[in-house]
Design an enzyme around this catalytic site. Structure first.
Site, PDB file in Angstrom:
ATOM      1  CD  GLN B 135      -2.326   1.315   2.800  1.00  0.00           C
ATOM      2  OE1 GLN B 135      -1.553   1.404   3.754  1.00  0.00           O
ATOM      3  NE2 GLN B 135      -3.626   1.326   2.948  1.00  0.00           N
ATOM      4  N   GLY B 136       0.691   2.142  -0.976  1.00  0.00           N
ATOM      5  CA  GLY B 136       1.482   3.371  -1.028  1.00  0.00           C
ATOM      6  C   GLY B 136       0.626   4.584  -0.704  1.00  0.00           C
ATOM      7  CE1 TYR B 137      -3.877   3.865  -0.012  1.00  0.00           C
ATOM      8  CE2 TYR B 137      -4.857   4.396   2.098  1.00  0.00           C
ATOM      9  CZ  TYR B 137      -4.959   3.849   0.838  1.00  0.00           C
ATOM     10  OH  TYR B 137      -6.147   3.286   0.459  1.00  0.00           O
ATOM     11  CB  SER B 138       2.398   7.490   4.781  1.00  0.00           C
ATOM     12  OG  SER B 138       1.316   7.126   5.587  1.00  0.00           O
ATOM     13  CB  SER B 170       3.642  -2.751   5.258  1.00  0.00           C
ATOM     14  OG  SER B 170       3.211  -1.771   6.144  1.00  0.00           O
ATOM     15  CD  GLU B 253      -4.603   0.952   7.338  1.00  0.00           C
ATOM     16  OE1 GLU B 253      -4.969   1.803   6.496  1.00  0.00           O
ATOM     17  OE2 GLU B 253      -3.438   0.867   7.769  1.00  0.00           O
ATOM     18  CD  GLU B 376      -3.064  11.852  19.706  1.00  0.00           C
ATOM     19  OE1 GLU B 376      -2.602  11.189  18.745  1.00  0.00           O
ATOM     20  OE2 GLU B 376      -2.928  11.495  20.884  1.00  0.00           O
TER      21      GLU B 376
END
Lengths: 384, 392
Positions: B135-138, B170, B253, B376
């Site tokens: 997964q390529g998100y951040s 990951s 998720e 948060e």
């Protein structure tokens, strides 16, 4: 989740009937018993409004756990919990827990002899109190009150220190020792006696929640074998269904109370302005409110579970009931503390309702076992 | 008993039988550590033949993806059946035949947003364990503020040209394909210029580098995109509406990290650790109180997972309340591991000790309340979307 939690075929969400019951109860109570009614009762010096109790009887709430043959609605423990939750939201005061939940659950196990008593509970005519605690903490097995054998009868002597609905009840379920000594499981016997019996005096306590709590003094009160519920020396077994039903419903009431306090607080946060902003826009308060909401959600699951387990596998209900009461006591404490803090100064005034929630939460946290009592039951059930 | 109850009882008997007959005995009851998981993919090597055999048999029965439609290699089970399947697997100590980000995340996204060609191309390869996804998100500048992704995909007419950098990808070094959020419109408001794109990790221009964490070796990588050519058909859903898919998947998720599915809660039980200390530590009133409180909250949280699943099953969506599951589950998991470390004492201080890798597991839990949206951010979501608290 392994037994004794609910089985997978029982859903933890409300059924259509339960949604309707909840809506009807919320509608009725917000109209007929808002928090201002508690204030009015308190100012008038009465623990509850008999007219409200009569209406509850008419709607079948007093018979929520009474079998249909005795004129009850027999809706089960989940339904009884939903009603208690809604009563908690508006702090509706009545002998519901003592009578419709605890006494009805005890008496319906007591055989055909109890049919008449159940009928008068369902009809809203009888008010029961459970005389159990002798010290400041819930400890049923520590019962020391003696029921001495005198010929064919018993003479009960001793003090029951904290009896909910004890001053107004017409009937008293009282646990006393017929053998053994304080701390023993066995040797306790449960009696169902009229509150007007000679030798029984009652002192009304002035408790913070403005409800009926009394000290009951037994001075040679006569009881016969006909007054015994269940078996001689095995009264704890007769009482257990009532205790578990009461604990689950009280937990539900406390969860409703937490929800009610949170809703009032949220309304205030959306209204009150300081520093030219609505205070609910401050992240510090948003996070407190969101955390409180999360705790209430988690506790609501334990409440639903306890109701389902009591309805389907009551013999395995101990863990589920204690989990509900333990969580509810903590969540209600958090809710009322957060409510007062987030209201600021006005939350400390008697003119504002939120203090009523705090007082009832404290009484509810103690009655029928506090957090520590129930956490210990859970720890034992989980093997440590 | 109702018919539905009878049907489920019959299913339970049948599936239990099937597991007994098909899962190699050597795999039963084996501890599930990192090495026990079968991830699949082109670069995958099985630790032994039993894993391969178990995977092959599960594929035949569709049980790598119990709830997916059969046409894509799933078993088409209902939720109640799936739950029974997992219960029976657990009872017998059978390991999941296959785990992957494809099963957990991309699959559900494609089933919801993909076109027929994309589903037909990618889903069967996921259920058969042939392609492993990451997964390529951040990105370095897009953590909690995920919609700030800057990795760019330019429309070159017959292909996309991708440039940028992802972080916390990951298993990127072991994955075959990546699903990523890329910026396709730099002038639009930031949520409206993002697209959801699929890329082959073997494409020229993609490189990865592992990241070492406080817990030691980690699956996390940095992934770099340098003039990567991507076919036009690899865009999922509508152009510039990738944020909708991202939100859908984040919800998914969060439910998982919060304790659902193969969630982290329950990996070790508090009672288990306490028992291993032969009761001695229960004499410590502080530890005992902590253990009791943690157990109370763990039980209530597990029931909450159940209740939310029941709610989803009844067609009443869980929606933004999944933020609560993520918040509560991860904070609770951190508490549980703190308790376990305190209970284990010096036995828990080695990287590999009497309690196995308890210490690295404990360190790793500290990321639970950061990854997939910090606690948060979850509280922000609850406050704004559930409680509708004001902005000003």
């Amino acid at each position: 989740m392994s037994a004794p939690m609910k089985e997978m075929t029982q859903s933890l969400i409300d059924t259509e009937d339960e949604v309707m019951l909840r809506d009807a109860a919320r509608g009725f109570l917000s109209e007929s018993s808002p928090v201002s009614a508690l204030r009015a009762n308190r100012d008038a010096g009465r623990a509850y409004d008999p007219a409200l109790w009569a209406e509850m009887a008419q709607m079948g709430w007093t018979g929520v756990l009474v079998p249909e043959v005795a004129g009850g609605a027999d809706m089960g423990h989940r339904a009884a919990g939903i009603l208690a939750e809604e009563m908690g939201r508006t702090l509706a005061a009545s002998p519901y827990l003592s009578t419709a939940v605890i006494a009805a659950s005890v008496l319906r196990q007591a055989g055909p002899g109890a049919q008449g008593a159940l009928e008068s509970i369902a009809a809203g005519e009888a008010i029961y109190a459970l005389a159990l605690d002798e010290g400041p903490k819930f400890a049923p097995k520590a019962t020391a009150m003696q029921a001495e054998k005198h010929g064919n009868a018993f003479r009960l002597s001793g003090v029951k220190a904290f009896v909910a609905d004890g001053a107004t009840a017409g009937r008293v379920l009282v646990l006393a020792r017929t053998s053994g000594s304080a701390g023993d499981d066995a040797g306790l016997t449960l009696f169902d006696i009229d509150a007007s019996r000679a030798g029984l005096s009652r002192e009304q306590l002035s408790t913070i929640d403005s409800r009926d709590h009394a000290r009951l003094i037994f001075d040679g009160v006569e009881a016969t074998g006909d007054d015994i519920i269940g078996d001689l020396d095995n009264g704890f077994a007769a009482l257990r269904p009532g205790l578990q039903a009461g604990q689950a419903a009280l937990a539900a009431e406390l969860t409703g109370l937490a929800g009610g306090a949170a809703a009032i607080t949220l309304g205030y946060l959306k209204e009150r302005k300081q520093f030219d902003r609505t205070i609910g826009s401050f992240q510090a308060l948003q996070h407190r409110a969101a955390h409180l909401w999360s705790e209430i959600e988690v506790t609501a699951s334990a409440i639903a579970n306890a109701g389902r387990v009591l309805d389907h596998t009551p013999e395995d209900a101990e863990l589920a009931v204690s989990l509900a009461k333990a969580r509810a006591a903590q969540t209600a404490k958090l809710a009322v503390s957060e409510a007062v803090q987030m209201h600021g100064g006005i939350g400390m005034t008697d003119a504002f309702d939120i203090g009523f929630f705090m007082k009832r939460a404290r009484v509810g946290a103690e009655w029928l076992g506090d957090y520590g009592y129930h956490a210990a039951v859970i720890a034992a059930a989980r093997g440590f | 008993m109702s018919n539905a109850t009878e049907d489920l009882a019959a299913f339970r008997a049948e599936i239990s039988d099937w597991i007994k007959q098909n899962c190699p005995a050597a795999l039963l009851g084996r501890p599930m550590g990192e090495t026990g998981i079968v991830w699949g993919g082109r670069k995958w090597t099985f630790t032994d033949d039993n894993q391969r055999l178990w995977l092959d048999r599960a594929i035949t029965r569709g049980l790598t993806a119990p709830r997916w439609p059969t046409q894509y290699g799933g078993a088409g089970l209902t939720r109640a059946q799936e739950k029974i399947y997992r219960e029976e697997m657990q009872k017998l100590g059978a390991p999941p035949p296959l785990e992957s980000f494809g099963l957990w995340m991309l699959g559900p996204a494609l089933l919801e947003f993909g076109n027929d060609a994309q589903k037909a191309e990618h889903l069967p390869k996921i259920t058969r364990g042939e392609i492993r996804w990451c997964q390529g998100y951040s990105e370095p500048g897009a953590g909690s503020d995920l919609a700030n992704v800057q990795t760019r995909a330019e429309d070159m007419g017959d292909h996309w040209l991708v440039n940028g950098q992802k972080i916390w990808t990951s298993y990127a070094d072991q994955a075959d394909w990546i699903f990523a959020l890329v910026r396709t419109d730099r002038d639009a408001p930031k949520h409206r210029g993002i697209s959801f794109m699929l890329m082959d990790m073997d494409s020229p221009g993609i490189t990865t580098r592992p990241i070492r964490l406080i817990s030691g070796k980690s699956p996390f990588c940095e992934t770099f995109f340098d003039n990567v050519k991507v076919p036009k058909e690899n865009l999922v859903g509508e152009l510039n509406r990738g944020w909708d898919i991202a939100k859908y998947l984040l919800t998914h998720e969060r439910e998982m990290i919060g304790g659902g599915g193969q969630g982290l809660l329950g990996a070790r039980s508090v009672a288990q650790i306490l028992a291993s200390q032969e009761g001695a530590l229960l004499a410590d009133p502080v530890l005992r109180a902590d253990a009791m409180q943690t157990e109370v909250d763990t039980l209530a949280f597990s029931l909450t997972m159940e209740r939310y699943k029941d709610q989803a099953e009844a067609g009443r969506g869980v929606g933004n309340a999944s933020a609560m599951l993520k918040y509560y589950g991860t904070e609770l998991n951190k508490r549980r591991y703190e308790l376990m470390m305190a209970t284990a004492g010096s036995d828990g201080l080695e990287w590999e000790g009497p309690h196995g890798g308890l210490a690295p597991e404990w360190l790793r839990t500290k990321a639970n309340s950061i990854e997939g949206g910090t606690s948060e951010v979850m509280l922000d979501i609850i406050a704004k979307r559930v409680l509708e608290m004001p902005n000003t």
